[in-house]
Design a protein around this motif. Structure first.
Motif, PDB file in Angstrom:
ATOM      1  N   ASN A 184       0.825  -1.206   0.000  1.00 34.10           N
ATOM      2  CA  ASN A 184       0.000   0.000   0.000  1.00 34.10           C
ATOM      3  C   ASN A 184       0.860   1.258   0.000  1.00 34.10           C
ATOM      4  N   LYS A 185       1.953   1.249   0.767  1.00 33.61           N
ATOM      5  CA  LYS A 185       2.856   2.406   0.794  1.00 33.61           C
ATOM      6  C   LYS A 185       3.500   2.641  -0.565  1.00 33.61           C
ATOM      7  N   VAL A 186       3.957   1.553  -1.200  1.00 32.58           N
ATOM      8  CA  VAL A 186       4.611   1.690  -2.506  1.00 32.58           C
ATOM      9  C   VAL A 186       3.608   2.126  -3.572  1.00 32.58           C
ATOM     10  N   THR A 187       2.395   1.594  -3.499  1.00 30.70           N
ATOM     11  CA  THR A 187       1.359   2.002  -4.446  1.00 30.70           C
ATOM     12  C   THR A 187       1.124   3.502  -4.354  1.00 30.70           C
ATOM     13  N   GLU A 188       1.127   4.026  -3.131  1.00 25.74           N
ATOM     14  CA  GLU A 188       0.933   5.473  -2.952  1.00 25.74           C
ATOM     15  C   GLU A 188       2.153   6.254  -3.431  1.00 25.74           C
ATOM     16  N   LEU A 189       3.351   5.794  -3.055  1.00 24.82           N
ATOM     17  CA  LEU A 189       4.572   6.497  -3.439  1.00 24.82           C
ATOM     18  C   LEU A 189       4.755   6.549  -4.954  1.00 24.82           C
ATOM     19  N   LEU A 190       4.394   5.459  -5.619  1.00 23.38           N
ATOM     20  CA  LEU A 190       4.600   5.388  -7.074  1.00 23.38           C
ATOM     21  C   LEU A 190       3.331   5.713  -7.863  1.00 23.38           C
ATOM     22  N   SER A 191       2.363   6.321  -7.215  1.00 26.03           N
ATOM     23  CA  SER A 191       1.110   6.663  -7.900  1.00 26.03           C
ATOM     24  C   SER A 191       1.306   7.562  -9.123  1.00 26.03           C
ATOM     25  N   PRO A 192       2.340   8.433  -9.160  1.00 27.37           N
ATOM     26  CA  PRO A 192       2.528   9.236 -10.377  1.00 27.37           C
ATOM     27  C   PRO A 192       2.753   8.409 -11.646  1.00 27.37           C
ATOM     28  N   LEU A 193       3.182   7.156 -11.484  1.00 32.31           N
ATOM     29  CA  LEU A 193       3.422   6.319 -12.669  1.00 32.31           C
ATOM     30  C   LEU A 193       2.124   5.974 -13.386  1.00 32.31           C
ATOM     31  N   GLY A 194       1.013   5.952 -12.652  1.00 32.25           N
ATOM     32  CA  GLY A 194      -0.273   5.593 -13.257  1.00 32.25           C
ATOM     33  C   GLY A 194      -0.398   4.120 -13.572  1.00 32.25           C
ATOM     34  N   SER A 195       0.354   3.276 -12.863  1.00 28.74           N
ATOM     35  CA  SER A 195       0.347   1.836 -13.125  1.00 28.74           C
ATOM     36  C   SER A 195      -0.837   1.149 -12.459  1.00 28.74           C
ATOM     37  N   ASP A 196      -1.104  -0.065 -12.917  1.00 33.39           N
ATOM     38  CA  ASP A 196      -2.118  -0.923 -12.312  1.00 33.39           C
ATOM     39  C   ASP A 196      -1.396  -1.864 -11.351  1.00 33.39           C
ATOM     40  N   PHE A 197      -1.286  -1.466 -10.087  1.00 33.28           N
ATOM     41  CA  PHE A 197      -0.528  -2.237  -9.103  1.00 33.28           C
ATOM     42  C   PHE A 197      -1.318  -3.465  -8.672  1.00 33.28           C
ATOM     43  N   GLN A 198      -0.639  -4.623  -8.675  1.00 37.02           N
ATOM     44  CA  GLN A 198      -1.266  -5.896  -8.332  1.00 37.02           C
ATOM     45  C   GLN A 198      -0.309  -6.696  -7.463  1.00 37.02           C
ATOM     46  N   GLN A 199      -0.851  -7.388  -6.444  1.00 30.88           N
ATOM     47  CA  GLN A 199      -0.023  -8.213  -5.573  1.00 30.88           C
ATOM     48  C   GLN A 199      -0.041  -9.676  -6.003  1.00 30.88           C
ATOM     49  N   LEU A 200       1.139 -10.290  -5.956  1.00 26.61           N
ATOM     50  CA  LEU A 200       1.309 -11.712  -6.230  1.00 26.61           C
ATOM     51  C   LEU A 200       2.322 -12.272  -5.253  1.00 26.61           C
ATOM     52  N   SER A 201       2.315 -13.587  -5.087  1.00 28.74           N
ATOM     53  CA  SER A 201       3.406 -14.232  -4.353  1.00 28.74           C
ATOM     54  C   SER A 201       4.586 -14.394  -5.313  1.00 28.74           C
ATOM     55  N   ALA A 202       5.763 -14.648  -4.760  1.00 27.13           N
ATOM     56  CA  ALA A 202       6.955 -14.838  -5.600  1.00 27.13           C
ATOM     57  C   ALA A 202       6.786 -16.030  -6.534  1.00 27.13           C
ATOM     58  N   THR A 203       6.202 -17.120  -6.026  1.00 23.36           N
ATOM     59  CA  THR A 203       6.001 -18.319  -6.855  1.00 23.36           C
ATOM     60  C   THR A 203       5.022 -18.031  -7.980  1.00 23.36           C
ATOM     61  N   GLU A 204       3.919 -17.362  -7.670  1.00 20.11           N
ATOM     62  CA  GLU A 204       2.940 -17.007  -8.702  1.00 20.11           C
ATOM     63  C   GLU A 204       3.574 -16.106  -9.751  1.00 20.11           C
ATOM     64  N   HIS A 205       4.344 -15.126  -9.286  1.00 16.50           N
ATOM     65  CA  HIS A 205       4.982 -14.193 -10.212  1.00 16.50           C
ATOM     66  C   HIS A 205       5.917 -14.915 -11.172  1.00 16.50           C
ATOM     67  N   ASP A 206       6.786 -15.747 -10.638  1.00 15.66           N
ATOM     68  CA  ASP A 206       7.796 -16.393 -11.481  1.00 15.66           C
ATOM     69  C   ASP A 206       7.166 -17.405 -12.441  1.00 15.66           C
ATOM     70  N   HIS A 207       6.085 -18.051 -12.016  1.00 15.44           N
ATOM     71  CA  HIS A 207       5.390 -18.979 -12.910  1.00 15.44           C
ATOM     72  C   HIS A 207       4.704 -18.211 -14.039  1.00 15.44           C
ATOM     73  N   LEU A 208       4.071 -17.109 -13.684  1.00 16.77           N
ATOM     74  CA  LEU A 208       3.376 -16.292 -14.685  1.00 16.77           C
ATOM     75  C   LEU A 208       4.339 -15.694 -15.694  1.00 16.77           C
ATOM     76  N   THR A 209       5.417 -15.065 -15.213  1.00 20.31           N
ATOM     77  CA  THR A 209       6.325 -14.380 -16.128  1.00 20.31           C
ATOM     78  C   THR A 209       7.160 -15.354 -16.953  1.00 20.31           C
ATOM     79  N   ALA A 210       7.405 -16.569 -16.417  1.00 19.57           N
ATOM     80  CA  ALA A 210       8.073 -17.583 -17.237  1.00 19.57           C
ATOM     81  C   ALA A 210       7.238 -17.893 -18.469  1.00 19.57           C
ATOM     82  N   ALA A 211       5.907 -17.942 -18.276  1.00 21.88           N
ATOM     83  CA  ALA A 211       5.008 -18.313 -19.369  1.00 21.88           C
ATOM     84  C   ALA A 211       4.764 -17.165 -20.345  1.00 21.88           C
ATOM     85  N   ILE A 212       4.528 -15.953 -19.830  1.00 23.08           N
ATOM     86  CA  ILE A 212       4.066 -14.875 -20.712  1.00 23.08           C
ATOM     87  C   ILE A 212       5.146 -13.862 -21.078  1.00 23.08           C
ATOM     88  N   SER A 213       6.350 -14.027 -20.516  1.00 25.75           N
ATOM     89  CA  SER A 213       7.420 -13.081 -20.818  1.00 25.75           C
ATOM     90  C   SER A 213       8.695 -13.782 -21.286  1.00 25.75           C
TER      91      SER A 213
END
Length: 280
Positions: A147-176
């Motif tokens: 929540n703090k980082v989402t507020e600090l980086l709000s000027p970026l206009g990004s769609d901030f989403q939370q994931l676990s490390a395992t979920e992240h690495d599985h997802l990005t292995a597949a789609i990136s």
């Protein structure tokens, strides 16, 4: 005034720095390349050039590590030895998270981050301070820090989403990572089929080759670092890809146009459901 250190002023780091600087943050940039730091100062990408030491780090409210994964791990180990402010938040924007979170173990106020930006731009000259707008930005850590980082980086206009490390690495292995390896492999395969620019193929390509291999223009050293840091997940993806191509080859060898059509039609229907990058 919020003070942010951006360490690594490549295309993504400098884009992030410039957006925060233009939004009223005091941005201290760090980079080993003198020509990069010169551009960063003269173009108002950052307010100040700092050095990788405790004196610089202890000024920051937020430290963002924008270097390759292997370098991020070294920086995290160095930060553990520094006397930082109690409320300093440390985050990275590396493309894999398992190894990074392991290296950050015991480091106070650390959160992993990864903006899903598709770009083959290189260096500070390839920056675009609006590249983060409306794009997914994954955060890996506890809710309070997220929540703090989402507020600090709000000027970026990004769609901030939370994931676990395992979920992240599985997802990005597949789609990136897998798409990048496929793009490199396709380019290598065409070269083997048409060596030495046979039939002048490099000047005759159409949209199919260009669209499919655009990301093969991405930095090979950077992507080798990313891929090696998430080996097992990516090997699984490659095995699936090899099996799929083998099925297609068998369809061709057996003259089974009905089965081939069924398989690629299924892929077409899935692709229709996939959105397009919001930042182009």
């Amino acid at each position: 005034m919020t003070k942010v250190i951006v360490d690594g002023l490549g295309s993504m780091g400098s884009s992030l720095a410039e957006k925060l600087e233009s939004s009223g943050y005091y941005v201290i940039g760090i980079d080993d390349n003198p020509s990069t730091t010169q551009i960063a100062l003269s173009a108002n990408v950052v307010n100040e050039i700092g050095h990788w030491d405790e004196e610089t780090a202890k000024q920051a409210d937020l430290i963002i590590l924008c270097t390759p994964v292997s370098v991020i791990i070294k920086q995290l180990n160095a930060l553990k030895e520094m006397d930082l402010k109690d409320n300093t938040i440390i985050m990275d924007i590396g493309s894999t998270k398992g190894e990074i979170l392991q290296a950050a173990s015991g480091l106070k106020n650390f959160i992993g981050g990864h903006p899903m930006i598709g770009t083959e731009r290189k260096g500070i000259v390839g920056r675009d301070k609006d590249m983060f707008k409306n794009t997914p930005f994954f955060l890996i850590g506890d809710d309070e820090l997220a929540n703090k980082v989402t507020e600090l980086l709000s000027p970026l206009g990004s769609d901030f989403q939370q994931l676990s490390a395992t979920e992240h690495d599985h997802l990005t292995a597949a789609i990136s990572a897998l798409p990048h390896l496929v793009a490199y492999a396709l380019t290598d395969s065409v070269v083997k089929m048409l060596p030495d620019n046979k039939l002048n193929w490099q000047n005759r390509v159409a949209g199919g080759f260009s669209d499919t291999t655009r990301i093969a223009k991405s930095n090979p050293s950077l992507w080798t670092d990313i891929i090696m840091s998430n080996r097992q997940q990516i090997i699984e993806g490659l095995d699936n890809m090899i099996n799929t191509l083998s099925d297609y080859r068998n369809d061709l060898e057996n003259n089974n146009d009905e089965k081939l059509n069924k398989e690629i039609s299924k892929a077409q229907e899935i692709r229709k459901k996939v959105g397009e990058p919001k930042n182009g």
